[in-house]
Design a protein around this motif. Structure first.
Motif, mmCIF file in Angstrom:
data_model
loop_
_atom_site.group_PDB
_atom_site.id
_atom_site.type_symbol
_atom_site.label_atom_id
_atom_site.label_comp_id
_atom_site.label_asym_id
_atom_site.label_seq_id
_atom_site.Cartn_x
_atom_site.Cartn_y
_atom_site.Cartn_z
ATOM 1 N N GLY A 6 0.821 -1.206 0.000
ATOM 2 C CA GLY A 6 0.000 0.000 0.000
ATOM 3 C C GLY A 6 0.851 1.250 0.000
ATOM 4 N N THR A 57 -3.890 10.817 -4.112
ATOM 5 C CA THR A 57 -4.645 9.577 -3.927
ATOM 6 C C THR A 57 -4.800 8.808 -5.242
ATOM 7 O OG1 THR A 57 -6.767 10.698 -4.282
ATOM 8 C CG2 THR A 57 -5.980 10.548 -2.013
ATOM 9 N N ASN A 60 -6.758 2.430 -3.592
ATOM 10 C CA ASN A 60 -6.189 2.107 -2.286
ATOM 11 C C ASN A 60 -5.837 0.633 -2.130
ATOM 12 O OD1 ASN A 60 -6.443 4.778 -1.177
ATOM 13 N ND2 ASN A 60 -8.628 4.413 -1.223
ATOM 14 N N CYS A 62 -7.505 -1.981 -1.522
ATOM 15 C CA CYS A 62 -8.135 -2.316 -0.239
ATOM 16 C C CYS A 62 -7.997 -3.794 0.110
ATOM 17 C CB CYS A 62 -9.620 -1.964 -0.278
ATOM 18 S SG CYS A 62 -9.931 -0.210 -0.560
ATOM 19 N N PHE A 103 -14.083 5.415 -2.863
ATOM 20 C CA PHE A 103 -12.988 6.341 -3.107
ATOM 21 C C PHE A 103 -12.965 6.867 -4.541
ATOM 22 C CE2 PHE A 103 -11.745 3.274 0.120
ATOM 23 C CZ PHE A 103 -11.517 4.122 1.187
ATOM 24 N N ARG A 157 -4.424 5.878 9.301
ATOM 25 C CA ARG A 157 -4.999 5.067 8.237
ATOM 26 C C ARG A 157 -6.189 5.818 7.679
ATOM 27 N NH1 ARG A 157 -5.461 -1.368 8.172
ATOM 28 N NH2 ARG A 157 -5.313 -1.514 5.930
ATOM 29 N N LEU A 158 -6.344 5.763 6.397
ATOM 30 C CA LEU A 158 -7.458 6.441 5.754
ATOM 31 C C LEU A 158 -8.764 5.846 6.256
ATOM 32 C CD1 LEU A 158 -8.292 8.476 3.535
ATOM 33 C CD2 LEU A 158 -8.272 6.569 1.957
ATOM 34 N N PRO A 170 -8.884 0.261 3.359
ATOM 35 C CA PRO A 170 -7.935 0.755 2.363
ATOM 36 C C PRO A 170 -6.490 0.613 2.835
ATOM 37 C CG PRO A 170 -9.104 2.571 3.400
ATOM 38 C CD PRO A 170 -9.736 1.308 3.891
ATOM 39 N N SER A 171 -5.610 0.354 1.899
ATOM 40 C CA SER A 171 -4.193 0.142 2.199
ATOM 41 C C SER A 171 -3.394 1.420 1.952
ATOM 42 C CB SER A 171 -3.650 -0.997 1.339
ATOM 43 O OG SER A 171 -4.350 -2.178 1.635
ATOM 44 N N VAL A 172 -3.802 2.476 2.644
ATOM 45 C CA VAL A 172 -3.150 3.778 2.518
ATOM 46 C C VAL A 172 -3.013 4.379 3.908
ATOM 47 C CG1 VAL A 172 -3.363 6.113 1.573
ATOM 48 C CG2 VAL A 172 -4.123 4.182 0.227
#
Length: 183
Positions: A6, A57, A60, A62, A103, A157-158, A170-172
Motif C-alpha cells: 500500500g 490519492t 487504495n 483495499c 474512493f 490510516r485512511l 484501504p491500504s493507505v
C-alpha cells in the motif's frame, strides 16, 4: 498474515507538484480525460491554528475491495501481495465498480468504454522496481510499503464516517500535517 502492499503519504513533504500524476498518465498512455491518481489541496483552520496540505490519492488496493465484490463479470481479482487488478477483457463497462467504490478509484475510460484503475504498476513491482508515481515523487512524500510492517504510530490510516469506507480497509496511510500557529 497475507502480504498487503500500500501507499504511505507524508503530507508534510508533498509539494502538490503533480509529478506523480503526470508519471502515471504518461507511462500508462492514459487519455487526457482519465487520471488514476488525483491531487487535492486541503485546508483546515480554527481560531489559533491552520493546516494546509496536499493529498495524492489513487486506488487504495483495499484489503476488502468493493470493486471486486460488486463486479458482475468477475473482471477484478486480488494478487497475493494485495494488489487489486482489473481484467479489461472481462469488463463489460457496466460501471458497477465505479459507482460502488467509496474512493472513486475505478474510472471510465472513454476510449475503451470500460473501467480502468491504478494497478500499482505491478509489472514494475514484479521486476523489483517502484511504481511510476512513487519513483517520480521528488520529495519522497509518496512511498510504497508492506502495510503489515508499518510500525510508525504517527501514521493515520485512511478512514471516514461512511461504513463502506471502514469495511473496505484501504491500504493507505498518511503522516498528518503539522499545525501552523496563526499570528
Amino acid at each position: 498474515m497475507a502480504k498487503q502492499l500500500g501507499f504511505v503519504l507524508d503530507s508534510n513533504r508533498c509539494l502538490g507538484c503533480g509529478a506523480c500524476i503526470k508519471a502515471c498518465q504518461i507511462n500508462h498512455s492514459l487519455p487526457s480525460a482519465l487520471s488514476w491518481r488525483n491531487l487535492r489541496q486541503v485546508e483546515e483552520a480554527d481560531s489559533k491554528h491552520i493546516r494546509r496540505f496536499f493529498l495524492s490519492t489513487s486506488c487504495n488496493h483495499c484489503a476488502n475491495p468493493e470493486c471486486l465484490r460488486v463486479c458482475p463479470s468477475g473482471a477484478y481479482f486480488k494478487r497475493r501481495d494485495g494488489i487489486v487488478l482489473h481484467n479489461p477483457e472481462k469488463c463489460t463497462g457496466c460501471k458497477s465498480c465505479i459507482v460502488s467504490c467509496p474512493f472513486g478509484a475505478p474510472q471510465f475510460n472513454p476510449v475503451t468504454r470500460k473501467a480502468s484503475k491504478c494497478e500499482l504498476c505491478y509489472e514494475r513491482i514484479d521486476q523489483g522496481k517502484l511504481p511510476y508515481c512513487v519513483q517520480a515523487c521528488l520529495t519522497g512524500a509518496l512511498q510504497l510499503q508492506e502495510i503489515h510492517q508499518i510500525e510508525d504510530n504517527k501514521l493515520l490510516r485512511l478512514i471516514a464516517p461512511k461504513p463502506s469506507l471502514r469495511l473496505t480497509r484501504p491500504s493507505v496511510f498518511y503522516k498528518p500535517p503539522r499545525e501552523t500557529e496563526l499570528k
